[in-house]
Motif scaffolding. Structure first.
Motif, PDB file in Angstrom:
ATOM      1  N   ASP A   1      -4.323  -2.901  -7.057  1.00 30.01           N
ATOM      2  CA  ASP A   1      -2.963  -2.760  -7.571  1.00 30.01           C
ATOM      3  C   ASP A   1      -1.939  -3.395  -6.635  1.00 30.01           C
ATOM      4  O   ASP A   1      -1.004  -4.048  -7.077  1.00 30.01           O
ATOM      5  CB  ASP A   1      -2.619  -1.284  -7.794  1.00 30.01           C
ATOM      6  CG  ASP A   1      -3.349  -0.682  -8.980  1.00 30.01           C
ATOM      7  OD1 ASP A   1      -3.911  -1.450  -9.798  1.00 30.01           O
ATOM      8  OD2 ASP A   1      -3.361   0.565  -9.096  1.00 30.01           O
ATOM      9  N   ALA A   2      -2.128  -3.221  -5.349  1.00 27.83           N
ATOM     10  CA  ALA A   2      -1.212  -3.824  -4.380  1.00 27.83           C
ATOM     11  C   ALA A   2      -1.361  -5.345  -4.393  1.00 27.83           C
ATOM     12  O   ALA A   2      -0.374  -6.079  -4.336  1.00 27.83           O
ATOM     13  CB  ALA A   2      -1.477  -3.277  -2.983  1.00 27.83           C
TER      14      ALA A   2
ATOM     15  N   SER B   1       1.288  -4.567  -8.814  1.00 26.06           N
ATOM     16  CA  SER B   1       1.688  -3.428  -9.645  1.00 26.06           C
ATOM     17  C   SER B   1       2.023  -2.189  -8.810  1.00 26.06           C
ATOM     18  O   SER B   1       2.573  -1.225  -9.325  1.00 26.06           O
ATOM     19  CB  SER B   1       0.612  -3.104 -10.681  1.00 26.06           C
ATOM     20  OG  SER B   1      -0.614  -2.827 -10.057  1.00 26.06           O
ATOM     21  N   VAL B   2       1.677  -2.223  -7.519  1.00 28.82           N
ATOM     22  CA  VAL B   2       2.056  -1.157  -6.591  1.00 28.82           C
ATOM     23  C   VAL B   2       2.709  -1.812  -5.377  1.00 28.82           C
ATOM     24  O   VAL B   2       2.199  -2.815  -4.856  1.00 28.82           O
ATOM     25  CB  VAL B   2       0.820  -0.325  -6.143  1.00 28.82           C
ATOM     26  CG1 VAL B   2       1.165   0.623  -5.013  1.00 28.82           C
ATOM     27  CG2 VAL B   2       0.247   0.447  -7.305  1.00 28.82           C
ATOM     28  N   ASP B   3       3.834  -1.242  -4.964  1.00 32.48           N
ATOM     29  CA  ASP B   3       4.534  -1.744  -3.785  1.00 32.48           C
ATOM     30  C   ASP B   3       3.608  -1.636  -2.567  1.00 32.48           C
ATOM     31  O   ASP B   3       2.941  -0.610  -2.391  1.00 32.48           O
ATOM     32  CB  ASP B   3       5.801  -0.915  -3.574  1.00 32.48           C
ATOM     33  CG  ASP B   3       6.599  -1.385  -2.392  1.00 32.48           C
ATOM     34  OD1 ASP B   3       6.530  -0.707  -1.343  1.00 32.48           O
ATOM     35  OD2 ASP B   3       7.279  -2.413  -2.518  1.00 32.48           O
ATOM     36  N   PRO B   4       3.537  -2.665  -1.728  1.00 35.39           N
ATOM     37  CA  PRO B   4       2.656  -2.614  -0.557  1.00 35.39           C
ATOM     38  C   PRO B   4       2.926  -1.416   0.354  1.00 35.39           C
ATOM     39  O   PRO B   4       1.989  -0.853   0.929  1.00 35.39           O
ATOM     40  CB  PRO B   4       2.944  -3.927   0.172  1.00 35.39           C
ATOM     41  CG  PRO B   4       3.418  -4.848  -0.888  1.00 35.39           C
ATOM     42  CD  PRO B   4       4.161  -3.982  -1.868  1.00 35.39           C
ATOM     43  N   GLN B   5       4.179  -1.011   0.467  1.00 34.92           N
ATOM     44  CA  GLN B   5       4.501   0.151   1.301  1.00 34.92           C
ATOM     45  C   GLN B   5       3.905   1.432   0.697  1.00 34.92           C
ATOM     46  O   GLN B   5       3.368   2.273   1.413  1.00 34.92           O
ATOM     47  CB  GLN B   5       6.013   0.277   1.434  1.00 34.92           C
ATOM     48  CG  GLN B   5       6.452   1.018   2.655  1.00 34.92           C
ATOM     49  CD  GLN B   5       7.951   0.897   2.869  1.00 34.92           C
ATOM     50  OE1 GLN B   5       8.714   0.722   1.918  1.00 34.92           O
ATOM     51  NE2 GLN B   5       8.379   0.993   4.105  1.00 34.92           N
ATOM     52  N   ASP B   6       3.975   1.549  -0.637  1.00 36.61           N
ATOM     53  CA  ASP B   6       3.363   2.699  -1.306  1.00 36.61           C
ATOM     54  C   ASP B   6       1.844   2.648  -1.168  1.00 36.61           C
ATOM     55  O   ASP B   6       1.190   3.676  -0.967  1.00 36.61           O
ATOM     56  CB  ASP B   6       3.753   2.739  -2.779  1.00 36.61           C
ATOM     57  CG  ASP B   6       5.210   3.063  -2.990  1.00 36.61           C
ATOM     58  OD1 ASP B   6       5.829   3.673  -2.082  1.00 36.61           O
ATOM     59  OD2 ASP B   6       5.749   2.715  -4.061  1.00 36.61           O
ATOM     60  N   ALA B   7       1.278   1.447  -1.284  1.00 33.66           N
ATOM     61  CA  ALA B   7      -0.170   1.288  -1.139  1.00 33.66           C
ATOM     62  C   ALA B   7      -0.616   1.711   0.262  1.00 33.66           C
ATOM     63  O   ALA B   7      -1.664   2.342   0.422  1.00 33.66           O
ATOM     64  CB  ALA B   7      -0.577  -0.157  -1.425  1.00 33.66           C
ATOM     65  N   THR B   8       0.188   1.375   1.271  1.00 32.09           N
ATOM     66  CA  THR B   8      -0.133   1.772   2.641  1.00 32.09           C
ATOM     67  C   THR B   8      -0.150   3.286   2.768  1.00 32.09           C
ATOM     68  O   THR B   8      -1.055   3.863   3.384  1.00 32.09           O
ATOM     69  CB  THR B   8       0.892   1.169   3.622  1.00 32.09           C
ATOM     70  OG1 THR B   8       0.838  -0.248   3.521  1.00 32.09           O
ATOM     71  CG2 THR B   8       0.606   1.585   5.055  1.00 32.09           C
TER      72      THR B   8
ATOM     73  N   LEU C   1      -9.663   3.866  -3.383  1.00 33.80           N
ATOM     74  CA  LEU C   1      -9.090   2.943  -2.400  1.00 33.80           C
ATOM     75  C   LEU C   1      -9.151   1.501  -2.905  1.00 33.80           C
ATOM     76  O   LEU C   1      -8.200   0.731  -2.734  1.00 33.80           O
ATOM     77  CB  LEU C   1      -9.829   3.081  -1.069  1.00 33.80           C
ATOM     78  CG  LEU C   1      -9.231   2.409   0.145  1.00 33.80           C
ATOM     79  CD1 LEU C   1      -7.795   2.841   0.377  1.00 33.80           C
ATOM     80  CD2 LEU C   1     -10.068   2.725   1.364  1.00 33.80           C
ATOM     81  N   ALA C   2     -10.246   1.153  -3.570  1.00 31.85           N
ATOM     82  CA  ALA C   2     -10.372  -0.187  -4.144  1.00 31.85           C
ATOM     83  C   ALA C   2      -9.332  -0.407  -5.244  1.00 31.85           C
ATOM     84  O   ALA C   2      -8.760  -1.491  -5.367  1.00 31.85           O
ATOM     85  CB  ALA C   2     -11.780  -0.396  -4.697  1.00 31.85           C
TER      86      ALA C   2
END
Length: 95
Positions: free
Chosen positions: A46-47, A51-58, A40-41
């Motif tokens: 990454d968000a 490097s990771v889309d916030p929607q994907d991170a969610t 999770l960290a």
């Protein structure tokens, strides 16, 4: 297969071809709460760094929380089972 069972009636689907990665995927351990917290960290970092889309991170966060809840429930279930076994042993001894 088409409705009449003839494969020749099928039309190709056009779209983007996604290349298959030949690099092996890194195994992610999620068998403990600590593992889930660590992953999770990583998702958060990454968000945060883009490097990771916030929607994907969610979405990943939601899945990780669900997995960590299952791990926690499993650990509690095992602890309760041990306590019940110990309690039963004490009852048997005291008879």
């Amino acid at each position: 297969m088409s409705k009449n069972g003839n494969d020749n009636d099928q039309q190709p689907i056009e779209g983007e071809v996604i290349p298959v990665s030949t690099t092996p995927r890194k195994q992610i351990r999620l068998s403990s709460i600590k593992d889930c917290r660590r992953e999770l960290a990583k998702v958060y970092a990454d968000a945060r760094h883009g490097s990771v889309d916030p929607q994907d991170a969610t979405r990943l966060t939601y899945i990780l929380v669900a997995i960590s809840n299952m791990v926690k429930d499993h650990e509690l279930e095992e602890r309760i089972k041990k306590l019940e076994e110990q309690s039963e042993e004490l009852r048997t001894k005291n008879r």
